[in-house]
Design a protein around this motif. Sequence first.
Motif, PDB file in Angstrom:
ATOM      1  N   HIS A   1      -9.377  78.183  94.319  1.00  0.00           N
ATOM      2  CA  HIS A   1      -9.188  79.579  93.824  1.00  0.00           C
ATOM      3  C   HIS A   1      -9.702  80.031  92.789  1.00  0.00           C
TER       4      HIS A   1
ATOM      5  N   SER B   1      -4.251  77.097 103.472  1.00  0.00           N
ATOM      6  CA  SER B   1      -3.736  77.786 102.676  1.00  0.00           C
ATOM      7  C   SER B   1      -3.160  79.000 103.276  1.00  0.00           C
TER       8      SER B   1
ATOM      9  N   GLU C   1      -1.234  82.761 101.987  1.00  0.00           N
ATOM     10  CA  GLU C   1      -0.794  83.503 100.827  1.00  0.00           C
ATOM     11  C   GLU C   1      -1.351  82.701  99.525  1.00  0.00           C
ATOM     12  N   ASN C   2      -2.306  82.116  99.556  1.00  0.00           N
ATOM     13  CA  ASN C   2      -2.985  81.397  98.368  1.00  0.00           C
ATOM     14  C   ASN C   2      -2.250  80.071  97.861  1.00  0.00           C
TER      15      ASN C   2
END
Length: 280
Positions: A178, A203, A205-206
Amino acid sequence: MSTERFDCHYCKDSLLGKKYILKEDTQYCTKCYENLFANCCEDCSTPIGCNSKDLSYKDRHWHENCFKCAKCSRSLVEKAFAAKDELLLCTECYSHEYSSKCTTCKKTIMPGSRKMEYKGNSWHETCFLCQRCQQPIGTKSFIPKDNSYFCVPCFEKQFAYQCCACKKAITTGGVTYHDKPWHRECFTCIGCKRQLAGQRFTSRENYPYCLDCFSNLYAKKCVGCTKAITSLAGAKYVSFEERQWHSECFTCMQCSVSLVGRGFLTQRDDILCTDCGREK
């Protein structure tokens, strides 16, 4: 009464009352000794007589007043000197002619002083400085960049990426997730903390998860085997009335024949092939 003779061994002249030199238990007058045994001076090419000091270096000999620097002619007696191409030089002349020059201050690096060398360049120890903190690097590790040199702490502060997990500098390797940098050992599953670098992961929610943790936490469970159904592992599944099965688990409850691509009947929570359903 006769007196015993005491003569020069070579010329037979009497040595009584004269100066003589004893060599290997044999006496010589000074003239014969010098002719036979005296070393020749490298500088003036005359014999080094009995009344002169004989200074030697690597089988070469000099009168005391001839033992001098070949460039500046200063005496080298009891002084440090260096040899170059058969010539003897005082340390100052040798340094000026042949010693390395400091890349920073351009002055001669004197013999015997500590110097730093890197890729053909030389520095006085006190001139080899970190570009950022201006402290001597000495024997510590350093990193070159754009014709400058940095101690490792300064390089990390000024240029290295900082791991978004531990906030420390990333000096080797690292991964990006990210658009953020991580140490390989810091990029771990949010669930089990297993390292994910070089492994398949997903992943939510990041947050990164290994496949096992993601499946256990979020994947649908197969009605047949109760294990997680995840397309990440390449599994195919069948869905019916908000229930899911692995393809290989979607079988008749009665006879275990596969129901994938076939008609089936339901009896309460059971799934049956048409043959077993009619028998019921």
